[in-house]
Enzyme design. Structure first.
Site, PDB file in Angstrom:
ATOM      1  CG  ASN A  78      -0.165  -0.418   2.779  1.00 27.13           C
ATOM      2  OD1 ASN A  78       0.332   0.808   3.021  1.00 27.13           O
ATOM      3  ND2 ASN A  78      -0.442  -1.193   3.385  1.00 27.13           N
ATOM      4  NE  ARG A  79      -1.087   4.396  -4.691  1.00 28.71           N
ATOM      5  CZ  ARG A  79      -0.631   4.020  -5.488  1.00 28.71           C
ATOM      6  NH1 ARG A  79       1.013   4.899  -5.456  1.00 28.71           N
ATOM      7  NH2 ARG A  79      -0.702   4.032  -6.589  1.00 28.71           N
TER       8      ARG A  79
END
Ligand code: C5P
Length: 236
Positions: free
Chosen positions: A30-31
């Site tokens: 994920n970011r």
């Protein structure tokens, strides 16, 4: 100099986002940059705490160098769980700011997954089978390694057909069993103006106990104030 209201305390903060391997070179991730978790670690250290920062793939240049902060690097949700539980054994508070993957691939291939070919071109890819990761925050909240330990989570929520962000946050606060849940109203600037970060801090019953808006450092300080209030008197 900040008020030393966390002097003599040990706190654990998780930061970043987990990576769940598919093969030796690929992962589901994920970011999350880890900036909110790092801000929490720095704010706690400034208030006198010893900090264990369990850092999952925190972006380059974001990790702090500080004599009171011990960084424990991890990659996956299961590694993060082990590291957090280990550090939490003698901790006064645990703040889970990491974005933990809800699912991981059932198995990681031992060698790089290859594109297969047939006479007519590339073959259909194999589906990726997933399994559920443990909810580390919920586990910590139900099975406290130390009595009186304050357990805190973060939740990014958006409004939808089932209710607004805070309604979802309240339900989550009650479900997770943590003492505090910092709810980030994603894409909702109502009442806060155009600030980098705005959170409502809920207690375990889902009641709002504080609001904070501003930089990640300001949000971190507001949260530690709530944590400090809930700590049992320090043992001497
Ligand atoms: O349920 P949700 O992922 O929105 O909850 C977010 C909170 O729960 C965060 O504090 C996150 O660190 C924690 N979490 C966890 N283990 C998971 C998923 C989320 O500890 N598997």
């Amino acid at each position: 100099v900040a008020e030393q209201d966390l002097a003599g305390r040990h706190v654990v903060v998780s930061a970043g986002g987990t990576r769940e391997p598919l093969d030796p070179v690929r992962f589901l991730g994920n970011r999350s940059s880890g900036r909110q978790g790092v801000a929490l670690a720095e704010a706690a250290a400034a208030r006198g705490a010893q900090v264990s920062l369990v850092a999952a793939n925190v972006s380059d240049g974001v990790l702090p160098v500080h004599p009171q902060i011990t960084v424990v690097p991890v990659e996956t949700a299961l590694e993060l769980r082990d590291a957090v539980r280990g550090a939490a054994r003698d901790a006064d508070a645990v703040v889970m700011a990491a974005a933990v993957a809800d699912f991981r691939p059932v198995e990681a291939a031992g060698a790089k997954i290859k594109k297969r070919h047939t006479d007519t071109g590339p073959a259909e890819p194999e589906p990726i089978r997933l399994t559920t990761n443990p909810d580390i925050l919920a586990e910590l909240a139900t099975d406290r390694p130390r009595p009186g330990q304050v357990v805190v989570g973060f939740a990014a929520e958006t409004g939808d057909g089932d209710g607004d962000a805070l309604t979802h946050g309240r339900a989550k606060a009650r479900r997770k069993g943590a003492d505090l849940l910092a709810v980030n109203e994603v894409g909702d600037s109502r009442g806060f103006g155009d600030v980098p970060n705005a959170v409502t801090v809920l207690d375990g019953a889902g009641e709002a106990v504080a609001q904070a808006a501003g930089t990640k450092a300001e949000v971190a300080d507001a949260l530690w104030t709530q944590v400090a209030r809930r700590l049992p008197p320090a043992s001497t």
